[in-house]
Design a protein around this motif. Structure first.
Motif, PDB file in Angstrom:
ATOM      1  N   PHE A 178      72.525  39.931  23.574  1.00 28.64           N
ATOM      2  CA  PHE A 178      71.275  39.891  24.322  1.00 28.64           C
ATOM      3  C   PHE A 178      71.455  40.697  25.600  1.00 28.64           C
ATOM      4  CE2 PHE A 178      71.047  36.354  21.477  1.00 28.64           C
ATOM      5  CZ  PHE A 178      69.708  36.316  21.105  1.00 28.64           C
ATOM      6  N   VAL A 179      70.429  41.483  25.921  1.00 31.31           N
ATOM      7  CA  VAL A 179      70.497  42.443  27.015  1.00 31.31           C
ATOM      8  C   VAL A 179      69.338  42.188  27.974  1.00 31.31           C
ATOM      9  CG1 VAL A 179      70.511  44.890  27.633  1.00 31.31           C
ATOM     10  CG2 VAL A 179      71.550  44.148  25.471  1.00 31.31           C
ATOM     11  N   THR A 180      69.631  42.066  29.256  1.00 34.06           N
ATOM     12  CA  THR A 180      68.613  41.864  30.281  1.00 34.06           C
ATOM     13  C   THR A 180      68.232  43.191  30.926  1.00 34.06           C
ATOM     14  OG1 THR A 180      70.378  41.328  31.848  1.00 34.06           O
ATOM     15  CG2 THR A 180      69.225  39.480  30.795  1.00 34.06           C
ATOM     16  N   SER A 181      67.032  43.210  31.508  1.00 29.61           N
ATOM     17  CA  SER A 181      66.557  44.425  32.170  1.00 29.61           C
ATOM     18  C   SER A 181      65.657  44.041  33.335  1.00 29.61           C
ATOM     19  CB  SER A 181      65.812  45.325  31.175  1.00 29.61           C
ATOM     20  OG  SER A 181      64.576  44.750  30.778  1.00 29.61           O
ATOM     21  N   ALA A 182      65.231  45.064  34.085  1.00 34.33           N
ATOM     22  CA  ALA A 182      64.399  44.844  35.273  1.00 34.33           C
ATOM     23  C   ALA A 182      63.146  45.693  35.200  1.00 34.33           C
ATOM     24  CB  ALA A 182      65.189  45.181  36.542  1.00 34.33           C
ATOM     25  N   GLY A 183      62.017  45.078  35.549  1.00 33.49           N
ATOM     26  CA  GLY A 183      60.757  45.802  35.589  1.00 33.49           C
ATOM     27  C   GLY A 183      60.313  46.172  36.980  1.00 33.49           C
ATOM     28  N   ASP A 184      61.044  45.689  37.995  1.00 32.22           N
ATOM     29  CA  ASP A 184      60.631  45.946  39.370  1.00 32.22           C
ATOM     30  C   ASP A 184      60.746  47.427  39.701  1.00 32.22           C
ATOM     31  OD1 ASP A 184      59.829  44.771  41.964  1.00 32.22           O
ATOM     32  OD2 ASP A 184      61.744  45.602  42.629  1.00 32.22           O
ATOM     33  N   GLY A 185      59.666  48.004  40.209  1.00 31.34           N
ATOM     34  CA  GLY A 185      59.680  49.377  40.665  1.00 31.34           C
ATOM     35  C   GLY A 185      59.467  50.432  39.605  1.00 31.34           C
ATOM     36  N   VAL A 186      59.237  50.018  38.349  1.00 31.77           N
ATOM     37  CA  VAL A 186      59.000  50.994  37.281  1.00 31.77           C
ATOM     38  C   VAL A 186      57.726  50.614  36.523  1.00 31.77           C
ATOM     39  CG1 VAL A 186      61.414  51.624  36.983  1.00 31.77           C
ATOM     40  CG2 VAL A 186      60.481  49.717  35.656  1.00 31.77           C
ATOM     41  N   ASP A 187      57.076  51.618  35.983  1.00 26.47           N
ATOM     42  CA  ASP A 187      55.884  51.406  35.169  1.00 26.47           C
ATOM     43  C   ASP A 187      56.267  51.688  33.722  1.00 26.47           C
ATOM     44  OD1 ASP A 187      53.367  51.064  34.161  1.00 26.47           O
ATOM     45  OD2 ASP A 187      52.549  52.937  34.952  1.00 26.47           O
ATOM     46  N   GLU A 188      56.830  50.684  33.069  1.00 28.61           N
ATOM     47  CA  GLU A 188      57.330  50.814  31.704  1.00 28.61           C
ATOM     48  C   GLU A 188      56.854  49.620  30.883  1.00 28.61           C
ATOM     49  OE1 GLU A 188      61.602  52.834  33.084  1.00 28.61           O
ATOM     50  OE2 GLU A 188      61.543  50.840  32.144  1.00 28.61           O
ATOM     51  N   PRO A 189      56.371  49.824  29.672  1.00 26.58           N
ATOM     52  CA  PRO A 189      55.892  48.706  28.854  1.00 26.58           C
ATOM     53  C   PRO A 189      56.957  47.645  28.604  1.00 26.58           C
ATOM     54  CG  PRO A 189      55.212  50.789  27.888  1.00 26.58           C
ATOM     55  CD  PRO A 189      56.151  51.127  29.006  1.00 26.58           C
ATOM     56  N   HIS A 190      58.220  48.059  28.522  1.00 24.30           N
ATOM     57  CA  HIS A 190      59.274  47.109  28.178  1.00 24.30           C
ATOM     58  C   HIS A 190      60.263  46.883  29.320  1.00 24.30           C
ATOM     59  CE1 HIS A 190      57.603  47.269  24.236  1.00 24.30           C
ATOM     60  NE2 HIS A 190      57.976  48.507  24.025  1.00 24.30           N
ATOM     61  N   GLY A 191      59.949  47.397  30.498  1.00 20.39           N
ATOM     62  CA  GLY A 191      60.794  47.128  31.653  1.00 20.39           C
ATOM     63  C   GLY A 191      60.790  45.647  31.977  1.00 20.39           C
ATOM     64  N   GLY A 192      61.947  45.039  32.106  1.00 19.42           N
ATOM     65  CA  GLY A 192      62.046  43.604  32.365  1.00 19.42           C
ATOM     66  C   GLY A 192      62.100  42.752  31.128  1.00 19.42           C
ATOM     67  N   ALA A 193      62.136  43.363  29.946  1.00 21.67           N
ATOM     68  CA  ALA A 193      62.212  42.598  28.702  1.00 21.67           C
ATOM     69  C   ALA A 193      63.633  42.087  28.478  1.00 21.67           C
ATOM     70  CB  ALA A 193      61.790  43.469  27.516  1.00 21.67           C
ATOM     71  N   LEU A 194      63.725  41.030  27.673  1.00 22.33           N
ATOM     72  CA  LEU A 194      65.001  40.586  27.128  1.00 22.33           C
ATOM     73  C   LEU A 194      65.112  41.162  25.728  1.00 22.33           C
ATOM     74  CD1 LEU A 194      67.544  38.686  27.349  1.00 22.33           C
ATOM     75  CD2 LEU A 194      66.152  36.995  26.113  1.00 22.33           C
ATOM     76  N   PHE A 195      66.175  41.900  25.475  1.00 22.39           N
ATOM     77  CA  PHE A 195      66.366  42.562  24.192  1.00 22.39           C
ATOM     78  C   PHE A 195      67.479  41.876  23.411  1.00 22.39           C
ATOM     79  CE2 PHE A 195      65.011  45.852  27.211  1.00 22.39           C
ATOM     80  CZ  PHE A 195      63.905  46.385  26.560  1.00 22.39           C
ATOM     81  N   GLU A 196      67.380  41.958  22.084  1.00 17.53           N
ATOM     82  CA  GLU A 196      68.512  41.614  21.228  1.00 17.53           C
ATOM     83  C   GLU A 196      68.899  42.853  20.431  1.00 17.53           C
ATOM     84  OE1 GLU A 196      70.091  38.657  17.653  1.00 17.53           O
ATOM     85  OE2 GLU A 196      68.067  38.349  18.491  1.00 17.53           O
ATOM     86  N   VAL A 197      70.198  43.158  20.401  1.00 13.09           N
ATOM     87  CA  VAL A 197      70.710  44.307  19.668  1.00 13.09           C
ATOM     88  C   VAL A 197      71.869  43.856  18.789  1.00 13.09           C
ATOM     89  CG1 VAL A 197      70.025  45.893  21.519  1.00 13.09           C
ATOM     90  CG2 VAL A 197      72.350  44.984  21.486  1.00 13.09           C
ATOM     91  N   ASP A 198      72.217  44.693  17.830  1.00 13.84           N
ATOM     92  CA  ASP A 198      73.362  44.429  16.951  1.00 13.84           C
ATOM     93  C   ASP A 198      74.557  45.207  17.482  1.00 13.84           C
ATOM     94  OD1 ASP A 198      75.204  44.008  14.987  1.00 13.84           O
ATOM     95  OD2 ASP A 198      74.098  45.044  13.394  1.00 13.84           O
ATOM     96  N   PRO A 199      75.553  44.534  18.056  1.00  9.43           N
ATOM     97  CA  PRO A 199      76.670  45.259  18.652  1.00  9.43           C
ATOM     98  C   PRO A 199      77.701  45.732  17.634  1.00  9.43           C
ATOM     99  CG  PRO A 199      76.998  42.917  18.929  1.00  9.43           C
ATOM    100  CD  PRO A 199      75.641  43.086  18.277  1.00  9.43           C
ATOM    101  N   GLY A 200      77.685  45.149  16.426  1.00 13.72           N
ATOM    102  CA  GLY A 200      78.653  45.535  15.417  1.00 13.72           C
ATOM    103  C   GLY A 200      80.045  44.995  15.659  1.00 13.72           C
ATOM    104  N   VAL A 201      80.173  43.999  16.533  1.00 10.80           N
ATOM    105  CA  VAL A 201      81.466  43.423  16.884  1.00 10.80           C
ATOM    106  C   VAL A 201      81.202  42.031  17.456  1.00 10.80           C
ATOM    107  CG1 VAL A 201      81.456  44.340  19.248  1.00 10.80           C
ATOM    108  CG2 VAL A 201      83.644  43.920  18.100  1.00 10.80           C
ATOM    109  N   GLN A 202      82.193  41.162  17.409  1.00 13.47           N
ATOM    110  CA  GLN A 202      82.044  39.817  17.955  1.00 13.47           C
ATOM    111  C   GLN A 202      82.475  39.769  19.417  1.00 13.47           C
ATOM    112  OE1 GLN A 202      84.284  37.802  14.638  1.00 13.47           O
ATOM    113  NE2 GLN A 202      82.599  36.358  14.797  1.00 13.47           N
ATOM    114  N   GLY A 203      81.892  38.828  20.131  1.00 10.65           N
ATOM    115  CA  GLY A 203      82.238  38.647  21.522  1.00 10.65           C
ATOM    116  C   GLY A 203      83.272  37.564  21.736  1.00 10.65           C
TER     117      GLY A 203
END
Length: 281
Positions: free
Chosen positions: A247-272
């Motif tokens: 899971f990846v966090t982001s910031a929407g402050d100061g940018v005009d982006e549809p997905h700025g500040g979203a929480l994303f899930e990605v496939d890292p291909g490895v275990q943590g």
């Protein structure tokens, strides 16, 4: 994959909590603690009284330690309560805590920065299990992303403003030495933000202004990139029963982006690696 509708002004500090089956993270600027339950994708959030940069689960008491503007707090959710835990030495007005990790011995390593992010008044602190706090390194303008190698021998820490990530030798007694510049971000990459290790020893770093997370090998070479539809990527955490979901966090402050500040899930291909908790065993 985008995991919820609400956007964070400054999402940070993702933490997998296996006992709850949930991912926790903060929105520093909106002063909120968020929780995503992986079983049903439900999201809860709590309002915080101060800007808070991180939470770390406790193993010697219920709830979490939390890094706030004024110092380290003890935080519980049921019932919701926040109490002072430890003050920070040499912590000037106008600074706040920003990012932290616990090590295998239950200590927390946490950085501070000026709220204005424009002067080197921040420091890197060690919070011992008895509540004692000491300065481990300074100065920092934007202290970020501590990460501890899976074997516990090395601690990595970043000054985002300088675009530099440092490596320290971490001793069993909690002392650091042999500080070295491990990586300097190229301008085209953005700047280094939060980071975490995977079980194979790869170091993942979020690219603030670079729209991605990258996996670096032990020689500080990029081994893998995962691109994201937002520019201000702040941090990441492995989660799930097998620690194979990122899971990846982001910031929407100061940018005009549809997905700025979203929480994303990605496939890292490895275990943590299971995150350590604060406190004595």
């Amino acid at each position: 994959m985008i995991r919820r509708d609400r956007r964070d002004r400054l999402g940070e500090g993702p933490l997998w909590h296996a006992a709850d089956g949930a991912l926790y993270w903060v929105d520093i600027l909106d002063r909120r603690l968020n929780r995503l339950a992986l079983a049903d994708d439900s999201v809860d959030d709590w309002e915080l009284p101060e800007m808070t940069g991180w939470v770390v689960a406790r193993r010697d008491a219920p709830g979490f330690l939390a890094g706030a503007e004024s110092g380290v707090k003890a935080l519980t959710l049921e019932p919701f309560a926040i109490e002072p835990f430890a003050d920070l030495p040499d912590h000037p007005p106008g600074n706040r805590m920003n990012d932290a990790k616990a090590d295998a011995r239950g200590r927390v390593w946490a950085g501070t920065m000026p709220i204005t992010a424009d002067r080197p008044t921040g420091a890197f602190y060690r919070v011992d299990t008895d509540g004692a706090v000491s300065v481990a390194d300074r100065p920092y303008t934007i202290a970020n992303g501590p990460a501890i190698s899976p074997d516990g021998r090395w601690l990595f820490h970043t000054d985002t403003r300088r675009r530099e990530t440092y490596r320290f030798r971490l001793h069993e007694d909690g002392t650091l030495d042999d500080k070295r510049l491990w990586l300097r971000f190229e301008e085209a990459w953005g700047t280094p933000d939060g980071m975490t290790f995977d079980a194979e020893g790869g170091l993942w770093i979020a690219h603030w202004g670079g729209s991605r997370v990258s996996r670096f090998d032990p020689d500080a070479r990029i081994e893998r990139d995962i691109r994201l539809p937002a520019s201000q990527i702040t941090s990441m955490a492995f989660a799930g029963e097998r620690l194979d979901r990122m899971f990846v966090t982001s910031a929407g402050d100061g940018v005009d982006e549809p997905h700025g500040g979203a929480l994303f899930e990605v496939d890292p291909g490895v275990q943590g690696v299971e995150p350590h908790k604060f406190g004595k065993e």
